[in-house]
Scaffold this motif. Structure first.
Motif, PDB file in Angstrom:
ATOM      1  N   LYS A 347       0.830  -1.214   0.000  1.00  0.00           N
ATOM      2  CA  LYS A 347       0.000   0.000   0.000  1.00  0.00           C
ATOM      3  C   LYS A 347       0.860   1.257   0.000  1.00  0.00           C
ATOM      4  N   TYR A 348       1.845   1.290   0.898  1.00  0.00           N
ATOM      5  CA  TYR A 348       2.647   2.512   1.040  1.00  0.00           C
ATOM      6  C   TYR A 348       3.605   2.701  -0.133  1.00  0.00           C
ATOM      7  N   THR A 349       4.097   1.602  -0.711  1.00  0.00           N
ATOM      8  CA  THR A 349       4.969   1.721  -1.880  1.00  0.00           C
ATOM      9  C   THR A 349       4.206   2.315  -3.056  1.00  0.00           C
ATOM     10  N   LEU A 350       2.992   1.806  -3.293  1.00  0.00           N
ATOM     11  CA  LEU A 350       2.172   2.346  -4.375  1.00  0.00           C
ATOM     12  C   LEU A 350       1.831   3.814  -4.128  1.00  0.00           C
ATOM     13  N   LEU A 351       1.541   4.162  -2.860  1.00  0.00           N
ATOM     14  CA  LEU A 351       1.244   5.562  -2.530  1.00  0.00           C
ATOM     15  C   LEU A 351       2.443   6.467  -2.803  1.00  0.00           C
ATOM     16  N   VAL A 352       3.609   6.035  -2.360  1.00  0.00           N
ATOM     17  CA  VAL A 352       4.811   6.857  -2.533  1.00  0.00           C
ATOM     18  C   VAL A 352       5.121   7.033  -4.020  1.00  0.00           C
ATOM     19  N   ILE A 353       5.058   5.935  -4.805  1.00  0.00           N
ATOM     20  CA  ILE A 353       5.311   6.047  -6.247  1.00  0.00           C
ATOM     21  C   ILE A 353       4.326   7.026  -6.878  1.00  0.00           C
ATOM     22  N   GLY A 354       3.048   6.854  -6.550  1.00  0.00           N
ATOM     23  CA  GLY A 354       2.025   7.711  -7.130  1.00  0.00           C
ATOM     24  C   GLY A 354       2.188   9.166  -6.776  1.00  0.00           C
ATOM     25  N   PHE A 355       2.427   9.433  -5.500  1.00  0.00           N
ATOM     26  CA  PHE A 355       2.549  10.830  -5.074  1.00  0.00           C
ATOM     27  C   PHE A 355       3.837  11.473  -5.582  1.00  0.00           C
ATOM     28  N   MET A 356       4.915  10.691  -5.703  1.00  0.00           N
ATOM     29  CA  MET A 356       6.152  11.257  -6.241  1.00  0.00           C
ATOM     30  C   MET A 356       5.995  11.626  -7.710  1.00  0.00           C
ATOM     31  N   ILE A 357       5.293  10.771  -8.466  1.00  0.00           N
ATOM     32  CA  ILE A 357       5.095  11.055  -9.888  1.00  0.00           C
ATOM     33  C   ILE A 357       4.107  12.196 -10.084  1.00  0.00           C
ATOM     34  N   SER A 358       2.918  12.056  -9.501  1.00  0.00           N
ATOM     35  CA  SER A 358       1.885  13.087  -9.680  1.00  0.00           C
ATOM     36  C   SER A 358       2.259  14.386  -8.977  1.00  0.00           C
ATOM     37  N   GLY A 359       2.848  14.270  -7.791  1.00  0.00           N
ATOM     38  CA  GLY A 359       3.249  15.467  -7.050  1.00  0.00           C
ATOM     39  C   GLY A 359       4.314  16.251  -7.782  1.00  0.00           C
ATOM     40  N   GLY A 360       5.318  15.541  -8.303  1.00  0.00           N
ATOM     41  CA  GLY A 360       6.364  16.225  -9.060  1.00  0.00           C
ATOM     42  C   GLY A 360       5.810  16.898 -10.301  1.00  0.00           C
ATOM     43  N   THR A 361       4.896  16.208 -10.984  1.00  0.00           N
ATOM     44  CA  THR A 361       4.283  16.784 -12.184  1.00  0.00           C
ATOM     45  C   THR A 361       3.458  18.019 -11.843  1.00  0.00           C
ATOM     46  N   ALA A 362       2.679  17.928 -10.761  1.00  0.00           N
ATOM     47  CA  ALA A 362       1.829  19.060 -10.368  1.00  0.00           C
ATOM     48  C   ALA A 362       2.658  20.284  -9.999  1.00  0.00           C
ATOM     49  N   ILE A 363       3.757  20.058  -9.284  1.00  0.00           N
ATOM     50  CA  ILE A 363       4.607  21.182  -8.854  1.00  0.00           C
ATOM     51  C   ILE A 363       5.287  21.825 -10.056  1.00  0.00           C
ATOM     52  N   VAL A 364       5.746  20.994 -11.004  1.00  0.00           N
ATOM     53  CA  VAL A 364       6.441  21.526 -12.178  1.00  0.00           C
ATOM     54  C   VAL A 364       5.466  22.205 -13.135  1.00  0.00           C
ATOM     55  N   SER A 365       4.329  21.562 -13.384  1.00  0.00           N
ATOM     56  CA  SER A 365       3.376  22.107 -14.360  1.00  0.00           C
ATOM     57  C   SER A 365       2.614  23.307 -13.820  1.00  0.00           C
ATOM     58  N   GLY A 366       2.245  23.255 -12.530  1.00  0.00           N
ATOM     59  CA  GLY A 366       1.485  24.345 -11.930  1.00  0.00           C
ATOM     60  C   GLY A 366       0.029  24.370 -12.363  1.00  0.00           C
ATOM     61  N   GLU A 367      -0.437  23.299 -13.063  1.00  0.00           N
ATOM     62  CA  GLU A 367      -1.843  23.237 -13.472  1.00  0.00           C
ATOM     63  C   GLU A 367      -2.726  23.211 -12.227  1.00  0.00           C
ATOM     64  N   TRP A 368      -3.712  24.117 -12.186  1.00  0.00           N
ATOM     65  CA  TRP A 368      -4.510  24.245 -10.961  1.00  0.00           C
ATOM     66  C   TRP A 368      -5.269  22.973 -10.626  1.00  0.00           C
ATOM     67  N   TRP A 369      -5.775  22.275 -11.644  1.00  0.00           N
ATOM     68  CA  TRP A 369      -6.551  21.069 -11.337  1.00  0.00           C
ATOM     69  C   TRP A 369      -5.645  19.926 -10.900  1.00  0.00           C
ATOM     70  N   HIS A 370      -4.402  19.895 -11.403  1.00  0.00           N
ATOM     71  CA  HIS A 370      -3.421  18.921 -10.891  1.00  0.00           C
ATOM     72  C   HIS A 370      -3.224  19.133  -9.390  1.00  0.00           C
ATOM     73  N   VAL A 371      -3.003  20.385  -9.040  1.00  0.00           N
ATOM     74  CA  VAL A 371      -2.683  20.734  -7.655  1.00  0.00           C
ATOM     75  C   VAL A 371      -3.865  20.465  -6.729  1.00  0.00           C
ATOM     76  N   LEU A 372      -5.049  20.921  -7.107  1.00  0.00           N
ATOM     77  CA  LEU A 372      -6.205  20.811  -6.214  1.00  0.00           C
ATOM     78  C   LEU A 372      -6.631  19.361  -5.992  1.00  0.00           C
ATOM     79  N   ILE A 373      -6.642  18.569  -7.061  1.00  0.00           N
ATOM     80  CA  ILE A 373      -7.014  17.155  -6.914  1.00  0.00           C
ATOM     81  C   ILE A 373      -6.025  16.440  -6.010  1.00  0.00           C
TER      82      ILE A 373
END
Length: 715
Positions: A347-373
Motif C-alpha cells: 500500500k505505502y509503496t504504491l502511494l509513494v510512487i504515485g505521489f512522487m510522480i503526480s506530485g512532481g508533475t503538479a509542482i512543475v506544471s502548476g496546473e490548478w486542477w493537478h494541484v487541487l485534486i
C-alpha cells in the motif's frame, strides 16, 4: 530562567562569536595590515584559552563553560592557520591545513577525554581526506584502481574509529555514528570503481554481505540508530546499483527489469512481515522495530525503482505530456487506496510512487486542477492512514502543492513563503497532535530558512528575513531546551548550523557585514548568559574542569601551536624579505575557499613541464607528490619562464650550469606533466574578483631553498 537557558545562551554566544571571527578573516578586509591580522587571530586564540583557564578557577560551577571556551581556542587555531594561508597566498583548503589543525585537537582529545575533541578530530580527519582526494586549486590524476585502494583505506580508518566506540574505549555516540557513516560512504563509492575486471560485481556482493552482517550484528545488540543507518544505506546502494547495472548491461530491458524487481521486493516484504510476526510478543519489543525498519527500507527501494521504471514507460508511450505522467501517478494512488492496511508495504509503496510522480508533475506544471485534486487526495490519505512517515510525507507535500499554486496565482514568492511559514507556526503553537506539531515545526523552519535567501527587491526586507529566521530558530532552540524535546532541539540546531554554514556562500550579504552582525549577536548572548548566570548563582555544585586537572599538558600543546604559527610566519617573512623577486605569466579563475575567503586559482607557464608528458624526453618515472626543482630563466621582456631543465632527487634532466639570474623553484609532481608550487592561489578582498580580471602576470618572491610566495598580480 534555569540553568538550561544559561547554557543555551553561552553556547549560542560562542557559536556566533566564532562564526563572526571566521567570516571577518575570510572577508580579507583591507583595513588591516598583514601583521595586524596575524596578531589579532593569534590573540583571539590565546584569549579563548586564557578565558578557559580563568573560568575553570573562578566559576567552577560551570565546567561546561571552561570546556567550551577551550574548544573555541582549538577552533581559533584552525582559523589562524587558514589566515596564514590567506595572507601569504598558499594553498586554499589544502589538506595539510586540516592535518596541522587535527594534530593538537587529537592531542587534546587524548589528554582530556572530552567527547567534542574526538568528534572534531574525526571531522578534521575526513576533511583532510576529502581535500587530499579533491584538491581545490589543482587536479590530481589517479586511476580507478588507485582510487579504490584509497577509498578502502580511508574506510578502514573510519571503521577503526567506529570499533573504538563499539568497544567503549571512547564513549561518544556522535563519534560512533559519524565514523560509521564516513566508512560506509567510502565503501559505497569504492563499489562503483573498476579496480580490475569483475571488481564491481565482486565488490557489490562483498558490500551487500557487509551490510547484511551489520544488520544482524546491530539487531543482536539492539542498536536502533545504526540499524536505521544500515537499512537506509542499503536502500540507496540497491537503487544506485540497479541504475548502474541496468544502463551498463541491459539498457533496453531497464523498465521491465525495474517492474520485476519492484514486484519481487513487495512480494518478499509480505512474506517477511508474515514470518517475523510469528516472533512478536509483549516481552520482545525490538521485533516490531525490526519489522518497521525493514519494511520502510523495502518501501524506499521499491518506490524509487518503481517510479524510475514508470516514468521511463510513460516517456516512451506519451513523450513529455504532463497530463499523461500525472494520470499514471494517480492510477498508482487509486490502486493503493483499495489495498488493505495490513498489506502496508504494498500500500505505502504504491502511494509513494504515485505521489512522487503526480506530485512532481503538479509542482512543475502548476496546473490548478493537478494541484487541487492531489491536495485533496493528500489530505484524505493524511487523515486515513496510520503510518507516521506517510502522514509526514503527505503534510510536506500538501504544503508544497498549495505553496506552488499560491505562487502561480499571485506571482509573489516572498509573500507566499511568509504566509505559509506563519500558518505553520500557528499550527505548531496551537495543535495538540504531536505528529502535526512536529511536521509543522520542520516545515515552518524550512520556509523561514528559504526566506533568508530570497533576493528581495528591497534590501531591507532581505535583512528582515534573515533577522526573522535567526529569531525563530533561536526561540525554537530555547523552547526545545526548556521542554527537553530532543526532536525540536536537533531540528533547530541543524537549521541554525545550515544557516551559518550556507550564509558563508551567500553573495547578497558581504562577509564583513555578516561578521559584524554575528559578532554582535554572539556578544549579546554571552552578556545575556552572564546575567542569567548571576541570577541563578546559588546552590550549584562545584566541579573540577579538565582545564584545571590537565593544565600543564594542555599548556604544552598550546605552546606547540604557538611554535608552529611562529615558525610559519618566520619562514614566510624571511622569503618576503630575502627572496629574489621575479615576474611570471599566468592564467586565473575565481572561486571561494571554505575557510579563507575569495581567491584566484592560478596556473603558470612553468606549471606544465613538456619533458614530463607521455611522449616527453624524460623517461624515468616520478612518483606523484615527489618534489621537483624547476629552473626558471628571464626572457628578453623581463618575464621568468621555464628554463628547459628540472631536477628530481637531486639529479638534473640535462647537465646544469648556473647562469646569472637563474631561479630554482620547488614544486610537487601531480602526474602527467603538471607541477604545483603552493602558489596557485591569490586571495583577494570579497567581491573584488572583477578587478583582477585580465591580469596576466604575477610577482613572486623565491627563497634560496626553492620555496616561493606570491606577492601580487599585475597587468
Amino acid at each position: 530562567m534555569n540553568n538550561v537557558s544559561t547554557k543555551t545562551s553561552y553556547l549560542i554566544g560562542l557559536v556566533f562569536l566564532l562564526s563572526g571571527i571566521l567570516y571577518f578573516f575570510a572577508s580579507n578586509w583591507q583595513g588591516m595590515e598583514r601583521s595586524e591580522k596575524i596578531l589579532l587571530s593569534v590573540g583571539l586564540m590565546l584569549l579563548f584559552y586564557l578565558t578557559s583557564f580563568i573560568v575553570s578557577k573562578s566559576i567552577s560551577r560551570h565546567v561546561f563553560l571552561s570546556h567550551w571556551t577551550f574548544l573555541s581556542g582549538a577552533t581559533s587555531f584552525g582559523i589562524s592557520i587558514a589566515l596564514l594561508g590567506q595572507v601569504y597566498n598558499s594553498h586554499a583548503d589544502s589538506y595539510m591545513l586540516f592535518i596541522i589543525w587535527l594534530i593538537p585537537v587529537f592531542l587534546f582529545s587524548l589528554i582530556t577525554g572530552y567527547q567534542p575533541f574526538y568528534v572534531m578530530s574525526l571531522i578534521l580527519l575526513n576533511l583532510s581526506i576529502w581535500f587530499y582526494l579533491n584538491p581545490s586549486s589543482h587536479t590530481i590524476y589517479r586511476t580507478e584502481g588507485e582510487m579504490a585502494l584509497l577509498f578502502l583505506g580511508f574506510a578502514i580508518l573510519n571503521l577503526l574509529v567506529f570499533l573504538v566506540t563499539q568497544k567503549h574505549w571512547v564513549a561518544s555516540k556522535l563519534l560512533e555514528y559519524l565514523s560509521f557513516l564516513a566508512a560506509q560512504g567510502f565503501l559505497f563509492t569504492a563499489t562503483f570503481l573498476e579496480f580490475f575486471p569483475g571488481f564491481k560485481i565482486l565488490s557489490f556482493l562483498l558490500y551487500l554481505g557487509f551490510l547484511a552482517a551489520g544488520f544482524v550484528y546491530f539487531k543482536k545488540k539492539e542498536e536502533k540508530v545504526l540499524l536505521v543507518f544500515t537499512c537506509l544505506i542499503g536502500a540507496a546502494f540497491l537503487f544506485a546499483e540497479f541504475i548502474d547495472f541496468s544502463f551498463t548491461y541491459m539498457p533496453e530491458l531497464f523498465y521491465l527489469l525495474g517492474f520485476a524487481i519492484t514486484v519481487a521486493l513487495l512480494a518478499g516484504s509480505v512474506f517477511f512481515v508474515r514470518w517475523i510476526s510469528k516472533y512478536e510478543s509483549p516481552d520482545n519489543k525490538f521485533i516490531p522495530f525490526i519489522k518497521k525498519i525493514v519494511t520502510v527500507t523495502i518501501t524506499i527501494v521499491a518506490s524509487l525503482i518503481g517510479m524510475s521504471s514508470t516514468l521511463g514507460v510513460v516517456f516512451l508511450a506519451t513523450g513529455l505530456l504532463e497530463n499523461g505522467i500525472y494520470m499514471f501517478g494517480m492510477v498508482y494512488i487509486i490502486i493503493a487506496l483499495f489495498v488493505k492496511e495490513r498489506i502496508y508495504t504494498v500500500k505505502y509503496t504504491l502511494l509513494v510512487i504515485g505521489f512522487m510522480i503526480s506530485g512532481g508533475t503538479a509542482i512543475v506544471s502548476g496546473e490548478w486542477w493537478h494541484v487541487l485534486i492531489l491536495a485533496a487526495v493528500s489530505l484524505y490519505v493524511y487523515l486515513t492512514v496510520s503510518s507516521t512517515i506517510i502522514r509526514v510525507f503527505m503534510y510536506i507535500l500538501l504544503n508544497l502543492l498549495l505553496l506552488t499554486e499560491f505562487v502561480k496565482v499571485t506571482d509573489a514568492v516572498e509573500e507566499a513563503l511568509i504566509i505559509f511559514a506563519v500558518l505553520n507556526i500557528i499550527c505548531y503553537l496551537f495543535t495538540k497532535n504531536i505528529l502535526l506539531k512536529r511536521s509543522s515545526y520542520i516545515v515552518a523552519l524550512a520556509l523561514a530558512f528559504s526566506l533568508s535567501f530570497v533576493d528581495s527587491s528591497h534590501q531591507i526586507f532581505y535583512y528582515l528575513y534573515n533577522a526573522a529566521f535567526i529569531v525563530i530558530a533561536l526561540a525554537a532552540l530555547y523552547r526545545a531546551n526548556q521542554k527537553d524535546d530532543h526532536f525540536e532541539r536537533w531540528g533547530s540546531g541543524i537549521f541554525l548550523t545550515l544557516y551559518i554554514g550556507y550564509k558563508y556562500y551567500d553573495m547578497l550579504w558581504s562577509l564583513i557585514h555578516k561578521s559584524v552582525t554575528f559578532t554582535i549577536i554572539g556578544i549579546l548572548f554571552l552578556t545575556i548568559a552572564t546575567y542569567l548566570d548571576r541570577a541563578s548563582d546559588k546552590g550549584q555544585e562545584r566541579k573540577l574542569s579538565f582545564v584545571s586537572r590537565k593544565a600543564s599538558l594542555l599548556i604544552g600543546v598550546v605552546l606547540l601551536q604557538m611554535a608552529f604559527l611562529s615558525v610559519q610566519v618566520f619562514k614566510s617573512e624571511s622569503i618576503l624579505k630575502n627572496g629574489k623577486e621575479i615576474t611570471v605569466s599566468l592564467v586565473p579563475v575565481d572561486p571561494r575557499s571554505m575557510l579563507q575567503g575569495d581567491y584566484v586559482i592560478l596556473r603558470y607557464s612553468f606549471s606544465t613541464i613538456p619533458e614530463l608528458s607521455e611522449n616527453g624526453e624524460y623517461s624515468q618515472e616520478i612518483p606523484d607528490g615527489d618534489v621537483v626543482s624547476v629552473l626558471l630563466r628571464e626572457n628578453g621582456n623581463g618575464i621568468y619562464q621555464y628554463g628547459g631543465n628540472f631536477a628530481h632527487d637531486g639529479k638534473w634532466m640535462d647537465p646544469y650550469e648556473k647562469q646569472e639570474g637563474d631561479v630554482i623553484i620547488d614544486g610537487r609532481y601531480d602526474a602527467y606533466n603538471s607541477v604545483t608550487y603552493g602558489i596557485e592561489n591569490f586571495f583577494i578582498p570579497e567581491g573584488k574578483g572583477s578587478e583582477y580580471e585580465g591580469r596576466k602576470f604575477a610577482e613572486l618572491k623565491v627563497g634560496s631553498n626553492g620555496d616561493a610566495i606570491l606577492t601580487r598580480l599585475i597587468r
